[in-house]
Write a protein that holds these residues in place. Structure first.
Motif, PDB file in Angstrom:
ATOM      1  N   GLY A  90       3.555  -4.408 -14.462  1.00  0.00           N
ATOM      2  CA  GLY A  90       2.656  -3.781 -13.677  1.00  0.00           C
ATOM      3  C   GLY A  90       2.006  -2.494 -14.487  1.00  0.00           C
ATOM      4  O   GLY A  90       2.596  -2.550 -15.832  1.00  0.00           O
ATOM      5  N   THR A  91       1.399  -1.617 -13.885  1.00  0.00           N
ATOM      6  CA  THR A  91       0.823  -0.384 -14.463  1.00  0.00           C
ATOM      7  C   THR A  91       1.822   0.664 -14.261  1.00  0.00           C
ATOM      8  O   THR A  91       2.091   1.049 -13.122  1.00  0.00           O
ATOM      9  N   TYR A  92       2.186   1.453 -15.201  1.00  0.00           N
ATOM     10  CA  TYR A  92       2.929   2.719 -15.048  1.00  0.00           C
ATOM     11  C   TYR A  92       2.373   3.759 -15.758  1.00  0.00           C
ATOM     12  O   TYR A  92       1.492   3.570 -16.409  1.00  0.00           O
ATOM     13  N   SER A 105      -5.723   0.436 -19.978  1.00  0.00           N
ATOM     14  CA  SER A 105      -4.558  -0.077 -20.187  1.00  0.00           C
ATOM     15  C   SER A 105      -4.513  -1.504 -19.995  1.00  0.00           C
ATOM     16  O   SER A 105      -5.229  -1.994 -19.046  1.00  0.00           O
ATOM     17  N   GLY A 106      -3.725  -2.193 -20.876  1.00  0.00           N
ATOM     18  CA  GLY A 106      -3.628  -3.745 -20.536  1.00  0.00           C
ATOM     19  C   GLY A 106      -5.061  -4.459 -20.839  1.00  0.00           C
ATOM     20  O   GLY A 106      -4.949  -5.531 -20.196  1.00  0.00           O
ATOM     21  N   VAL A 107      -5.715  -4.110 -21.695  1.00  0.00           N
ATOM     22  CA  VAL A 107      -6.991  -4.708 -22.031  1.00  0.00           C
ATOM     23  C   VAL A 107      -6.722  -6.086 -22.543  1.00  0.00           C
ATOM     24  O   VAL A 107      -7.498  -7.091 -22.363  1.00  0.00           O
ATOM     25  N   PHE A 108      -5.649  -6.263 -23.291  1.00  0.00           N
ATOM     26  CA  PHE A 108      -5.017  -7.479 -23.503  1.00  0.00           C
ATOM     27  C   PHE A 108      -3.556  -7.389 -23.355  1.00  0.00           C
ATOM     28  O   PHE A 108      -2.839  -6.294 -23.153  1.00  0.00           O
ATOM     29  N   SER A 109      -2.946  -8.510 -23.757  1.00  0.00           N
ATOM     30  CA  SER A 109      -1.344  -8.587 -23.524  1.00  0.00           C
ATOM     31  C   SER A 109      -0.730  -7.380 -24.222  1.00  0.00           C
ATOM     32  O   SER A 109      -0.725  -7.395 -25.499  1.00  0.00           O
ATOM     33  N   GLY A 110      -0.109  -6.339 -23.531  1.00  0.00           N
ATOM     34  CA  GLY A 110       0.616  -5.477 -24.191  1.00  0.00           C
ATOM     35  C   GLY A 110      -0.272  -4.549 -25.215  1.00  0.00           C
ATOM     36  O   GLY A 110       0.279  -3.668 -25.849  1.00  0.00           O
ATOM     37  N   THR A 111      -1.657  -4.427 -25.019  1.00  0.00           N
ATOM     38  CA  THR A 111      -2.613  -3.703 -25.610  1.00  0.00           C
ATOM     39  C   THR A 111      -3.374  -2.691 -24.716  1.00  0.00           C
ATOM     40  O   THR A 111      -3.969  -3.088 -23.958  1.00  0.00           O
ATOM     41  N   ASP A 112      -3.392  -1.503 -25.180  1.00  0.00           N
ATOM     42  CA  ASP A 112      -4.219  -0.246 -24.434  1.00  0.00           C
ATOM     43  C   ASP A 112      -5.218   0.076 -25.271  1.00  0.00           C
ATOM     44  O   ASP A 112      -5.270  -0.145 -26.679  1.00  0.00           O
ATOM     45  N   LEU A 144      -1.103  -1.416 -29.931  1.00  0.00           N
ATOM     46  CA  LEU A 144      -0.462  -2.586 -29.730  1.00  0.00           C
ATOM     47  C   LEU A 144       1.023  -2.539 -29.591  1.00  0.00           C
ATOM     48  O   LEU A 144       1.625  -1.802 -30.546  1.00  0.00           O
ATOM     49  N   SER A 145       1.571  -2.888 -28.480  1.00  0.00           N
ATOM     50  CA  SER A 145       2.888  -2.687 -28.302  1.00  0.00           C
ATOM     51  C   SER A 145       3.690  -4.027 -28.803  1.00  0.00           C
ATOM     52  O   SER A 145       3.366  -4.834 -29.385  1.00  0.00           O
ATOM     53  N   SER A 148      -9.432  -7.148 -16.786  1.00  0.00           N
ATOM     54  CA  SER A 148      -9.793  -5.965 -16.003  1.00  0.00           C
ATOM     55  C   SER A 148      -8.761  -4.737 -16.034  1.00  0.00           C
ATOM     56  O   SER A 148      -7.719  -5.111 -16.189  1.00  0.00           O
ATOM     57  N   SER A 149      -9.495  -3.811 -16.283  1.00  0.00           N
ATOM     58  CA  SER A 149      -8.467  -2.463 -16.484  1.00  0.00           C
ATOM     59  C   SER A 149      -9.387  -1.238 -15.959  1.00  0.00           C
ATOM     60  O   SER A 149     -10.567  -1.081 -16.457  1.00  0.00           O
ATOM     61  N   LEU A 150      -8.714  -0.604 -15.099  1.00  0.00           N
ATOM     62  CA  LEU A 150      -9.475   0.713 -14.588  1.00  0.00           C
ATOM     63  C   LEU A 150      -9.415   1.880 -15.783  1.00  0.00           C
ATOM     64  O   LEU A 150      -8.002   2.161 -16.017  1.00  0.00           O
TER      65      LEU A 150
END
Length: 536
Positions: free
Chosen positions: A503-505, A98-105, A121-122, A85-87
């Motif tokens: 979290g989200t920053y 943001s964060g659609v997968f672990s560490g991935t936007d 990919l972070s 879940s990502s808005l």
């Protein structure tokens, strides 16, 4: 006129709003509409034929998961994670989930010639991959791919490449895909992307696409070998290129005479903007009375899809070979006559050699091969980020006024080529700069604010986590210059410095007056921007 590419909120009476889409833009050649959450059904809709209804003349997509695929093990696969879940957060011409997968936007950017997807990919992603290699699931580490799985709905369109219409499950790794209707008319394209290191643009790997039809649905798997990915330095960005097709007003202009100097120095010529090819070069024909022919090609690209803050890393003019009639080799040379020449559409006077100068890149016909021939554009300043980019293509022997003794010309396919995959392309690799650019005639002054903010979902608002730059002394941005925000910010904050945990920053920046009010441009746009990311 530059088209406004900003993604905006949709009115409640907009046709796309009824289907759950809340933001979008349809001012360009295509429309694009987005839902609020990446987990929604068909959160992205791309429309053609000027449709504002995301269920008609549309290609819809949903990023559903990420996993491994091993082609050498009968395409065995292992799901790693479903989309989270990502808005979506709007920022000018783009929306980021943001964060659609672990560490991935994932970021979608709208341009008036198309829609572009970037998956970032972070280092968190890299750690996950290294802790859970393909071999953990019985797959081969050397042959397995990390793939992003996208569900596609392209309705009544068919998929094509240079070999023709494609059916069933298939893999492509050397060219993109075209989508055409039942009459074979081109509607939109899926260029083959790349992966590159965010901090080292030269470290690149081409992606591989696989189309799978399963239980009545179509899926696009896009990715690269895990071994290649692990060798890269993270962050890594997937699919950063912009591929722009030449405009239908491209063509070539020719002149002929029994006197070479007359043909060479003519101020006008005969236009051909409807053939399936462009002719470039010179020839001498006839005996005992010879006639000299000179052909100059012209390609036009609408490059307004480039973001206003784009920094161009490289560009390639890609031409598809049709014929090579040169008995004497020459260099196909890019010249510049902008902003006036050539006109759009072409005019007879665009032939005049006096309108063009410089060498923006060349290719010797000794290396002219079947298929695509790429010319590296060496004059990136000739690419117009806010309008049309127009190139003149000439033989270097034409430029130097060297009289031909026989055939010295080639044909390349134009935008009227029989297949969309043959048309001229301008492939631009760029990155977005974080900067304030003063495009006006006067200097501006302001106080720079840069903060790292944390999103408190309980309170539904952004909280200051790190007040990084909060100036009390005004700085001046002189006319025509820019303020490099990334250089000012870099090195001040580490992830370990953030006090709110996971979290989200976002990194938030504004240029303000002495009272803290955000300054505005002459079109009433606030000088404020942000970039969202996740800490896991």
């Amino acid at each position: 006129m530059t088209i406004n590419n900003t993604l905006g909120q949709l009115a409640e009476n907009h046709p796309a709003y009824v289907y759950g889409y809340r933001s979008g833009n349809n001012r360009g050649l295509y429309g694009a509409y987005f839902k609020s959450n990446a987990q929604s059904e068909w959160p992205v809709a791309f429309t053609y034929n000027k449709s504002d209804d995301p269920t008609i003349h549309a290609v819809r997509s949903k990023l559903v998961g990420v996993g491994y695929v091993d082609p050498q093990n009968n395409w065995a696969y292992q799901y790693l994670q479903n989309v989270q879940s990502s808005l979506g957060q709007l920022n000018g011409d783009s929306i980021t989930y943001s964060g659609v997968f672990s560490g991935t936007d994932v970021t979608w950017s709208y341009g008036n010639t198309g829609l572009k997807e970037e998956i970032t990919l972070s280092n968190t992603t890299k750690t996950v991959l290294q802790n859970h290699p393909p071999s953990q699931y019985g797959l081969n580490n050397a042959s397995s791919y990390l793939v992003f799985i996208t569900k596609l709905d392209y309705q009544n369109l068919n998929l094509y490449n240079s070999s023709g219409m494609l059916d069933g499950n298939f893999t492509v790794s050397d060219e993109g895909l075209d989508l055409k209707d039942v009459l074979g008319q081109f509607k939109c394209a899926l260029p083959l992307g790349e992966a590159y290191e965010l901090n080292n643009q030269s470290a690149r790997q081409k992606l591989t696409y696989r189309i799978i039809h399963l239980n009545g649905s179509t899926y696009l798997l896009s990715g690269l070998k895990v071994s290649y990915l692990n060798a890269m330095t993270f962050p890594v960005v997937i699919d950063p290129t912009l591929s722009v097709n030449s405009h239908h007003n491209d063509g070539f202009i020719s002149s002929s005479s029994t006197s070479y100097n007359t043909a060479w120095g003519a101020t006008s010529g005969t236009i051909d903007s409807s053939s399936t090819y462009l002719t470039i070069g010179q020839k001498k024909a006839g005996f005992p009375i010879s006639t000299y022919y000179i052909n100059r090609g012209f390609v036009l690209f609408n490059t307004t899809a480039l973001p206003s803050n784009a920094y161009l890393d490289s560009a390639i003019l890609s031409l598809y070979k049709k014929d090579d009639y040169s008995t004497t080799d020459f260099a196909i040379t890019i010249q510049n006559g902008q902003p006036t020449y050539p006109h759009n559409p072409l005019q007879t006077g665009d032939y005049d050699k006096g309108h063009y100068s410089g060498d923006g890149g060349s290719l010797n016909t000794a290396y002219f091969v079947n298929g695509r021939n790429n010319i590296t554009v060496t004059e990136l300043g000739w690419i117009n980020e806010t309008g049309w980019t127009k190139f003149c293509l000439r033989s270097n022997r034409d430029i130097s006024g060297t009289t031909p003794t026989g055939n010295e010309y080639v044909n390349v396919y134009s935008t009227d080529a029989p297949l969309q995959s043959y048309v001229p392309k301008l492939i631009i690799t760029y990155r977005n700069q974080s900067k304030i650019k003063n495009t006006g005639d006067t200097d501006i002054q302001g106080y720079l604010l840069i903060q790292v903010q944390f999103y408190n979902s309980t309170q539904g608002k952004w909280l200051v986590d790190n007040d990084t730059i909060n100036e009390t002394t005004a700085r001046t941005v002189t006319s025509g210059n820019q303020l490099p925000l990334d250089i000012i910010f870099n090195g001040h904050v580490r992830a370990s410095d953030l006090i709110h945990g996971t979290g989200t920053y976002r990194v938030y920046t504004a240029f303000r007056d002495p009272d803290g009010n955000i300054l505005r441009t002459n079109d009433d746009t606030e000088l404020v921007a942000w970039w969202q990311f996740s800490k896991t």
